[in-house]
Design a protein around this motif. Structure first.
Motif, short mmCIF file in Angstrom:
data_model
loop_
_atom_site.label_atom_id
_atom_site.label_comp_id
_atom_site.label_asym_id
_atom_site.label_seq_id
_atom_site.Cartn_x
_atom_site.Cartn_y
_atom_site.Cartn_z
N VAL A 1 -36.52 24.24 48.56
CA VAL A 1 -37.85 24.36 47.94
C VAL A 1 -37.83 25.34 46.77
N THR A 2 -37.16 26.49 46.96
CA THR A 2 -37.24 27.57 45.95
C THR A 2 -36.07 27.59 44.98
N LEU A 3 -35.00 26.84 45.31
CA LEU A 3 -33.77 26.85 44.49
C LEU A 3 -33.15 28.25 44.48
N GLU A 4 -33.42 29.00 45.52
CA GLU A 4 -32.91 30.38 45.60
C GLU A 4 -32.23 30.59 46.94
N LEU A 5 -31.10 31.27 46.91
CA LEU A 5 -30.39 31.57 48.15
C LEU A 5 -31.22 32.59 48.94
N PRO A 6 -31.49 32.35 50.22
CA PRO A 6 -32.26 33.34 51.00
C PRO A 6 -31.58 34.72 50.95
N TYR A 7 -32.39 35.74 50.91
CA TYR A 7 -31.91 37.14 50.87
C TYR A 7 -31.07 37.46 49.64
N SER A 8 -31.31 36.74 48.56
CA SER A 8 -30.53 37.03 47.34
C SER A 8 -30.88 38.40 46.77
N GLU A 9 -31.96 38.98 47.29
CA GLU A 9 -32.31 40.36 46.86
C GLU A 9 -31.38 41.40 47.46
N CYS A 10 -30.62 41.01 48.49
CA CYS A 10 -29.67 41.94 49.13
C CYS A 10 -28.32 41.85 48.42
N ASP A 11 -27.73 43.01 48.13
CA ASP A 11 -26.45 42.96 47.40
C ASP A 11 -25.23 43.12 48.30
N ASN A 12 -25.44 43.19 49.62
CA ASN A 12 -24.28 43.16 50.53
C ASN A 12 -24.68 42.62 51.90
N VAL A 13 -23.66 42.27 52.67
CA VAL A 13 -23.87 41.64 53.98
C VAL A 13 -24.60 42.56 54.94
N ALA A 14 -24.31 43.86 54.88
CA ALA A 14 -24.95 44.82 55.80
C ALA A 14 -26.47 44.82 55.63
N LYS A 15 -26.93 44.71 54.38
CA LYS A 15 -28.38 44.69 54.12
C LYS A 15 -29.01 43.41 54.64
N ILE A 16 -28.27 42.30 54.50
CA ILE A 16 -28.78 41.03 55.02
C ILE A 16 -28.90 41.13 56.54
N TYR A 17 -27.84 41.62 57.16
CA TYR A 17 -27.80 41.77 58.62
C TYR A 17 -28.98 42.61 59.12
N LYS A 18 -29.25 43.69 58.42
CA LYS A 18 -30.35 44.61 58.80
C LYS A 18 -31.70 43.88 58.73
N LYS A 19 -31.90 43.13 57.66
CA LYS A 19 -33.17 42.41 57.49
C LYS A 19 -33.31 41.30 58.54
N VAL A 20 -32.23 40.54 58.73
CA VAL A 20 -32.27 39.42 59.68
C VAL A 20 -32.55 39.92 61.09
N THR A 21 -31.82 40.95 61.52
CA THR A 21 -31.99 41.45 62.89
C THR A 21 -33.32 42.17 63.08
N SER A 22 -33.94 42.61 61.99
CA SER A 22 -35.25 43.25 62.08
C SER A 22 -36.38 42.23 61.98
N GLY A 23 -36.00 40.97 61.76
CA GLY A 23 -37.01 39.92 61.65
C GLY A 23 -37.73 39.88 60.30
N LEU A 24 -37.16 40.55 59.30
CA LEU A 24 -37.77 40.54 57.97
C LEU A 24 -37.39 39.27 57.22
N ARG A 25 -38.40 38.59 56.68
CA ARG A 25 -38.16 37.33 55.98
C ARG A 25 -37.59 37.57 54.59
N PRO A 26 -36.82 36.60 54.07
CA PRO A 26 -36.30 36.75 52.70
C PRO A 26 -37.44 36.71 51.68
N GLN A 27 -37.25 37.38 50.55
CA GLN A 27 -38.29 37.42 49.52
C GLN A 27 -38.62 36.03 48.99
N ALA A 28 -37.67 35.11 49.09
CA ALA A 28 -37.89 33.73 48.62
C ALA A 28 -39.10 33.09 49.29
#
Length: 302
Positions: free
Chosen positions: A223-250
Motif C-alpha cells: 500500500v505505502t511502497l515503503e519498507l516497514p520500520y524504514s525509520e530504524c537504521d539498525n536491527v536492534a531498533k527494529i527489534y525494540k519497536k517490534v517487541t514493544s508493540g510499536l507500529r512502523p511509521q508507514a
C-alpha cells in the motif's frame, strides 16, 4: 559423401549451460535472477518440457559443515515437492552436489519477478488489485497452514512473493530455507527479515500465525511502497519497536481506514490474530469475485 557439419559453428549461437543437473534434464544459465544471504537463483531451462525454470543454489559452507543441519535442510526441501497449490511456487527437483558443496533445487519461475520489484515498477495500482493479490497470498498461506504437516513459512515478505504480471497471478516462494532454519535462533540475522518478523518469533514460541503478521507487513508495504520500520537504521531498533508493540511509521501513510483496520487485525497479539481462513472471509474482500483474482479471462470483463 556429405561434409560433416561443423558443430562449433552451431554451438556458438546457442546460449551455453553453465551447469546441468545429474539427470541432464535441467540446464543452468549464468544469468542471476536473485540472491539472498545463503542462496542464489539462476535462470534455467527444463529441456524435457521446453520451459524456463529457476535454479536455486544454496552454498552449504554457510551452514558451517553442520551435517545434521544440512540433512534436515535437504529433507525439508524434499518435503516441499508434495505441495501442490496454484498460489505456491512449485518445486520440481532437489539434489545435493557434494563436489561443489551445494544444495540445488529447481522451481517454477514467475514472469514478472517478485512483488516488491513489481510494485516499485507499477506505482499506480488500485486497491482492488491489491486486494486480489492479498487474497491469493492468503489462499497460499491457508493451504500451507492446513497442510499435513502444517508448513510455516517464517520469512514471508514482498521479495519472496512472486507474480505473473500478465495474468495477475501471485505465488508464495522461498519456502525451503525459511521453513528450515527459522527455528534456529542464530540463523535469524542471516535469513529472517526483521521488519516482517512477529514479536513472538523472537521468543521462539510461535505458531503459523507468525505468517499472518508478516502478511500484514507485506500488505503495508504494498500500500505505502515503503519498507516497514524504514525509520530504524539498525536491527536492534527494529527489534525494540517490534517487541514493544510499536507500529512502523508507514502505518501513518495508510489513508484508507478499511485498509488500516485490516492490517491491524493481522498485526494483533497472537491470541487475537485471525487465521488465513478467517481473513479470507473478512468483509475487506467483499466485491472481489471468487475467481477473478486468478483468471486472465475475467480481466477482460472488469
Amino acid at each position: 559423401m556429405m561434409p560433416a557439419m561443423d558443430l562449433s559453428m552451431v554451438d556458438r549461437d546457442m546460449e551455453p549451460f553453465v551447469e546441468v543437473d545429474p539427470t541432464g534434464r535441467y540446464g543452468r544459465y549464468a544469468e542471476l535472477l536473485g540472491a539472498g544471504a545463503v542462496k542464489k537463483v539462476y535462470r534455467a531451462f527444463d529441456q524435457e518440457e521446453g520451459i524456463e525454470v529457476a535454479w536455486n543454489q544454496v552454498k552449504l559452507r554457510n551452514f558451517c559443515d553442520d551435517e545434521a543441519m544440512i540433512n534436515r535442510l535437504y529433507s525439508e526441501v524434499r518435503l516441499l515437492r508434495n505441495l501442490k497449490n496454484k498460489n505456491i511456487i512449485a518445486l520440481y527437483s532437489v539434489w545435493r552436489d557434494r563436489e561443489r558443496n551445494t544444495l540445488n533445487f529447481i522451481t517454477e519461475v514467475c514472469t514478472s519477478g517478485n512483488l516488491r520489484e513489481y510494485r516499485k515498477k507499477h506505482k499506480q495500482v488500485s486497491l482492488k488489485a491489491l486486494k486480489k493479490w492479498s487474497r491469493q497470498i492468503l489462499k497460499g498461506l491457508d493451504y500451507l497452514h492446513t497442510h499435513e504437516p502444517c508448513v510455516i513459512h517464517r520469512d514471508l515478505n514482498c521479495s519472496n512473493i512472486f507474480i505473473n504480471g500478465n495474468v495477475g497471478q501471485v505465488k508464495i516462494g522461498d519456502l525451503g530455507l525459511a521453513a528450515t532454519v527459522g527455528k534456529n535462533h542464530s540463523a535469524h540475522s542471516l535469513l529472517g527479515t526483521p521488519e516482517f518478523m512477529a514479536p513472538e518469533l523472537y521468543d521462539e514460541n510461535y505458531t503459523e500465525l507468525i505468517d499472518i503478521y508478516s502478511f500484514g507487513m507485506c500488505l503495508l508495504e504494498m500500500v505505502t511502497l515503503e519498507l516497514p520500520y524504514s525509520e530504524c537504521d539498525n536491527v536492534a531498533k527494529i527489534y525494540k519497536k517490534v517487541t514493544s508493540g510499536l507500529r512502523p511509521q508507514a502505518m501513518n501513510k495508510v489513508k484508507d481506514p478499511e485498509v488500516q483496520a485490516f492490517i491491524e487485525k493481522c498485526l494483533a497479539r497472537p491470541r487475537a490474530r485471525p487465521s488465513a481462513a478467517d481473513l479470507l472471509k473478512d468483509p475487506f474482500f467483499d466485491g472481489i469475485h471468487e475467481d477473478d483474482d486468478e483468471n486472465a479471462d475475467d480481466y477482460s470483463r472488469n
